[in-house]
Write an enzyme that holds these catalytic residues in place. Structure first.
Site, mmCIF file in Angstrom:
data_model
loop_
_atom_site.group_PDB
_atom_site.id
_atom_site.type_symbol
_atom_site.label_atom_id
_atom_site.label_comp_id
_atom_site.label_asym_id
_atom_site.label_seq_id
_atom_site.Cartn_x
_atom_site.Cartn_y
_atom_site.Cartn_z
ATOM 1 C CE LYS A 169 -1.895 2.578 3.148
ATOM 2 N NZ LYS A 169 -1.751 3.898 2.477
ATOM 3 C CD GLU A 244 13.951 0.206 8.299
ATOM 4 O OE1 GLU A 244 14.727 1.122 8.622
ATOM 5 O OE2 GLU A 244 14.180 -0.984 8.532
ATOM 6 C CB CYS A 278 13.516 8.666 7.626
ATOM 7 S SG CYS A 278 14.389 7.667 6.431
ATOM 8 C CD GLU A 374 10.798 12.468 11.508
ATOM 9 O OE1 GLU A 374 9.733 11.938 11.858
ATOM 10 O OE2 GLU A 374 11.644 11.904 10.796
HETATM 11 P P1 NDP Z 1 2.506 7.998 8.327
HETATM 12 O O1 NDP Z 1 3.533 7.295 9.098
HETATM 13 O O2 NDP Z 1 1.153 8.117 8.930
HETATM 14 O O3 NDP Z 1 2.340 7.326 6.873
HETATM 15 C C1 NDP Z 1 3.170 6.325 6.340
HETATM 16 C C2 NDP Z 1 2.338 5.217 5.736
HETATM 17 O O4 NDP Z 1 1.557 4.592 6.749
HETATM 18 C C3 NDP Z 1 1.339 5.695 4.688
HETATM 19 O O5 NDP Z 1 1.183 4.735 3.667
HETATM 20 C C4 NDP Z 1 0.078 5.806 5.506
HETATM 21 O O6 NDP Z 1 -1.065 5.785 4.706
HETATM 22 C C5 NDP Z 1 0.195 4.587 6.386
HETATM 23 N N1 NDP Z 1 -0.635 4.612 7.571
HETATM 24 C C6 NDP Z 1 -1.044 5.685 8.296
HETATM 25 N N2 NDP Z 1 -1.820 5.281 9.344
HETATM 26 C C7 NDP Z 1 -1.887 3.931 9.273
HETATM 27 C C8 NDP Z 1 -2.544 2.933 10.060
HETATM 28 N N3 NDP Z 1 -3.290 3.239 11.114
HETATM 29 N N4 NDP Z 1 -2.419 1.639 9.705
HETATM 30 C C9 NDP Z 1 -1.665 1.315 8.643
HETATM 31 N N5 NDP Z 1 -1.051 2.200 7.841
HETATM 32 C C10 NDP Z 1 -1.143 3.497 8.161
HETATM 33 O O7 NDP Z 1 3.063 9.391 7.926
HETATM 34 P P2 NDP Z 1 2.280 10.775 7.700
HETATM 35 O O8 NDP Z 1 2.115 10.975 6.270
HETATM 36 O O9 NDP Z 1 1.056 10.880 8.554
HETATM 37 O O10 NDP Z 1 3.381 11.766 8.259
HETATM 38 C C11 NDP Z 1 3.473 12.000 9.648
HETATM 39 C C12 NDP Z 1 4.909 12.170 10.064
HETATM 40 O O11 NDP Z 1 5.597 10.931 9.934
HETATM 41 C C13 NDP Z 1 5.698 13.125 9.190
HETATM 42 O O12 NDP Z 1 5.501 14.429 9.574
HETATM 43 C C14 NDP Z 1 7.087 12.644 9.418
HETATM 44 O O13 NDP Z 1 7.562 13.204 10.621
HETATM 45 C C15 NDP Z 1 6.937 11.154 9.575
HETATM 46 N N6 NDP Z 1 7.251 10.396 8.345
HETATM 47 C C16 NDP Z 1 8.404 9.688 8.329
HETATM 48 C C17 NDP Z 1 8.752 8.975 7.205
HETATM 49 C C18 NDP Z 1 10.016 8.195 7.152
HETATM 50 O O14 NDP Z 1 10.467 7.823 6.075
HETATM 51 N N7 NDP Z 1 10.620 7.883 8.283
HETATM 52 C C19 NDP Z 1 7.944 9.003 5.998
HETATM 53 C C20 NDP Z 1 6.708 9.734 6.136
HETATM 54 C C21 NDP Z 1 6.414 10.406 7.285
HETATM 55 P P3 NDP Z 1 -1.670 7.169 4.183
HETATM 56 O O15 NDP Z 1 -0.566 8.016 3.668
HETATM 57 O O16 NDP Z 1 -2.531 6.705 3.116
HETATM 58 O O17 NDP Z 1 -2.367 7.758 5.357
#
Ligand code: NDP
Length: 478
Positions: A169, A244, A278, A374
């Protein structure tokens, strides 16, 4: 979506508009998976894993499949770059790197598919004892929006090399390159159900995927709070999980560094991919003897960063990925203004796209929010230290432990400091280059497990011991 070898809508017919973050224009409309769609994808992956067709593929067959996926990516390189820039916003040169690296990742794991080895052990008695490695089963893979296609490769490459089946996904805001890959995969001779791609949001589709008890493993990249939630569900259902997660990564600049080099990579650490990385070097720790000079040059060079639509090759920093994330970063800039000194940037404009200037805060101290939380945007905190011991303590003063950088010309210092930093990915005299051959992952709140390299495939393999009695005489136990 791509489920069981077919392109399908959501059963509910629900859809979601996908935007270009540089223009806010709708560039695609994709299905919005609901629980029943995700369950259908998991059922397809389960049937493919348990069935004979995929199992009968040899490691050499899987190697060929992965090489052909890489070949398709390279044949369609320009199209992938264009789509990634339109959907994520990143500048062309960064998207080019990502797509090339994604193809290389498939090639790396194509090579590894035929190098999954067992072992024999000397055990007491008359047993021939050996260990084999087998695919785990159905893998639920959830990826974020910052490197939409590269994360696809990091997840699919090792999982397929090891003989698993997957339901992937992508993030709800950046699903387009994953769907394009599905189109290309469909042209290859891969049994249906081996690779499934569902589009939908985290709370519904993502949640349905990780909670489905027919899966065997979860691989997640994203924010730490979502990662903790996913880890909890994985634990309840006793599913293997690699997570991760985030970071608040220190880049330590010692006064014996090559200043030009440190400025160059320091800017890249902070502002590559608009800081939405990240491992973003979002805390730069500078030795007090060179602090003022470093700040002067860092700010002067930051002025060269050209913010704009990533599709214009002149622009070196693109927009923020979404309105929600833009708002979050903007709020952090206000926090920064209230606690530190704004040395550069800070302005934002979401009239046409989600643009934020590279933003530099000075006079930052370790307990400020902008030094601890972050932000995941183009906002960097510059802090001051005086001794090596203080630099190490400040670098480790974080709940995270993902990336870290050192700038020094003293090789003995490198070896003295490195073992004392509690983080998984270190760079010396550069920052961010990522190698498919090397393990990627964090200590502390930055996650569990490692991706990439030999370590990456281990996380997609079960270990089985087999013991064969070579003594054919009856024992007469009872
Ligand atoms: P999320 O961690 O929420 O999103 C990452 C993935 O997880 C997306 O595919 C998201 O889907 C999915 N997801 C979200 N909620 C659930 C759940 N309950 N069950 C299963 N899958 C889920 O990141 P956000 O976009 O909300 O960003 C929030 C913060 O996370 C950012 O501000 C940043 O600080 C951090 N982040 C870190 C990343 C990294 O590489 N370490 C990457 C992205 C964010 P969907 O997008 O469809 O909601």
């Amino acid at each position: 979506m791509y489920i069981n070898g077919a392109f399908v809508d959501s059963v509910s017919k629900k859809t979601r508009n996908i935007l270009n973050p540089a223009t806010k224009e709708v560039i695609a409309t994709v299905p919005e998976a609901q629980i029943e769609d995700v369950n259908a994808a998991v059922d397809a992956a389960r049937a493919a894993f348990d069935g004979e067709e995929w199992k009968s593929k040899t490691a050499q067959d899987r190697q060929k499949i992965l090489f052909s996926i890489a070949g398709k990516i390279r044949e369609n390189f320009e199209a992938f770059v264009k789509l990634e820039v339109e959907n994520n916003g990143k500048p062309i040169r960064e998207a080019e790197f990502d797509i090339d690296d994604a193809a290389s990742c498939f090639e790396f794991y194509a090579g590894l598919a035929t190098k999954i080895h067992g072992e024999t052990m000397s055990v007491p008695g008359n047993s021939f004892s050996y260990v084999t490695r087998e695919a785990i089963g159905v893998c639920a893979q959830i990826i974020p929006w910052n490197f939409p296609f590269l994360m696809c490769a990091w997840k699919l490459g090792p999982a397929i090399a090891a003989g698993n089946t997957v339901v992937l996904k992508p993030s709800e805001v950046t699903p387009l390159t994953a769907l394009f890959l599905a189109q290309l995969i469909d042209e290859l001779d891969i049994p249906k159900g081996v690779i499934n791609i569902v589009t939908g949001d985290g709370p519904i589709a993502g949640n349905a995927l990780i909670s489905n008890t027919k899966i065997d493993k979860i691989a997640f990249t994203g924010g730490t709070s979502t990662g903790k939630y996913i880890g909890k569900i994985a634990a309840e259902n006793l599913k293997k999980a690699t997570l991760e997660l985030g970071g608040k990564n220190p880049v330590v600049i010692f006064d014996d560094c090559k200043m030009d080099l440190a400025i160059d990579w320091g800017l890249f650490a902070a502002f590559a991919n608009s800081g939405q990385v990240c491992t973003a070097g979002s805390r730069i720790l500078i030795q007090d003897t060179i602090y003022d000079e470093f700040v002067k040059q860092f700010v002067a060079r930051a002025k060269n960063i050209k913010v704009g639509d990533g599709s214009d090759a002149e622009n070196t920093m693109g927009p923020i990925v979404s309105q929600a994330h833009f708002d979050k970063i903007k709020a952090y800039i206000e926090v920064g203004k209230s606690e530190a000194t704004l040395a550069f940037g800070g302005n934002s404009d979401d009239s046409k796209g989600f643009f934020i200037e590279p933003t530099i805060f000075t006079n930052v101290t370790p307990n400020m929010r902008i030094a601890r939380e972050e932000i995941f945007g183009p906002v960097v905190a510059l802090l001051k230290f005086s001794t090596e011991e203080e630099a190490i303590a400040m670098a480790n003063d974080t709940e995270y432990g993902l990336g870290y950088g050192l700038f020094t010309q003293d090789v003995t210092r490198v070896h003295r400091v490195m073992p004392k930093i509690r983080a998984g990915i270190g760079w010396v005299n550069f920052y961010h280059p990522t190698f498919n051959e090397m393990p990627w992952g964090g200590y502390k709140q930055s996650g569990t497990g490692r991706e990439l390299g030999l370590y990456g495939i281990e996380n997609y393999l079960e270990v089985k011991q087999v013991n064969i009695n070579l003594d054919t005489d009856p024992v007469g136990w009872y």
